[in-house]
Design a protein around this motif. Structure first.
Motif: not given
Length: 226
Positions: A35, A37-39, A89
């Motif tokens: 999470r 890393r996604e942010e 991504l």
């Protein structure tokens, strides 16, 4: 090519065993780290899209993510690795839209029009692509190989679909598939720039549809002169 490398070890996080590193310089997330890393990637997408790669700073991205710069480097070992994560991504998002089996023949061109329609709802991703693809033509840009490969792959995919259209009897066999593929891609990218500058004046999907129809006019099997 000179890479932006900084010390990997973060005082905010314990040192990581080399076996835990993922390909491309990005680190494999520990449980709970995905999470985070996604942010970081979401913030990097916006920052690169707004400032470009060269003018965006790791310090700014780290601050917006609530991290120190060494803390950010725990998740992505360098600015180049962060850029790679952003590009991956974007590609993952497009592959999810395409599905497990790409449409064949002219159905692929219909899919491209639908992709353009969805892109009109993803301004940040469109801006990221426009900015980074334009920057990538400059000497030594770390995304140059990515975009060179991307355009080659996209051309090949459209050419293959047009060849399939001939085989399926949707178009004549004398279709100049390479020129048609290049024109379709050029129109899609050019429309993105116009749309970003004046979204209220440009209907990307409708114009892409009209352009594809015009390029294929006279090439469909039912249009062969008597």
């Amino acid at each position: 090519m000179t890479l932006d490398r900084t010390a990997d070890h973060s005082p905010d996080q314990p040192a990581e065993h080399p076996a835990h590193r993922a390909p491309g310089g990005a680190r494999s997330p520990r449980p709970g780290g995905a999470r985070r890393r996604e942010e970081i990637l979401a913030i990097a997408v916006e920052t690169f899209a707004t400032r470009g790669y060269h003018h965006a700073s790791l310090a700014e991205i780290a601050e917006r993510a609530g991290l120190t710069q060494p803390g950010l480097l725990h998740h992505f070992r360098s600015k180049t690795a962060l850029l790679s994560g952003v590009l991956e991504l974007r590609d993952d998002s497009e592959m999810a839209q395409l599905g497990t089996e790409r449409p064949r023949g002219l159905a692929l061109l219909d899919h491209l029009v639908e992709t353009v329609r969805r892109n009109a709802e993803r301004e940040g991703i469109v801006r990221l692509y426009a900015v980074l693809s334009a920057e990538s033509v400059t000497e030594g840009h770390p995304a140059q190989d990515f975009f060179r490969s991307r355009y080659a792959g996209l051309r090949a995919m459209v050419v293959e679909a047009l060849v399939e259209a001939c085989e399926l009897g949707e178009t004549r066999a004398d279709t100049d598939v390479e020129s048609v593929a290049n024109a379709i891609i050029a129109v899609m990218d050019g429309l993105q720039l116009q749309w970003l500058l004046a979204p209220e004046s440009v209907d990307m999907a409708a114009t892409t549809r009209r352009t594809i129809d015009a390029l294929l006019a006279g090439l469909r099997t039912g249009d062969r002169p008597g």
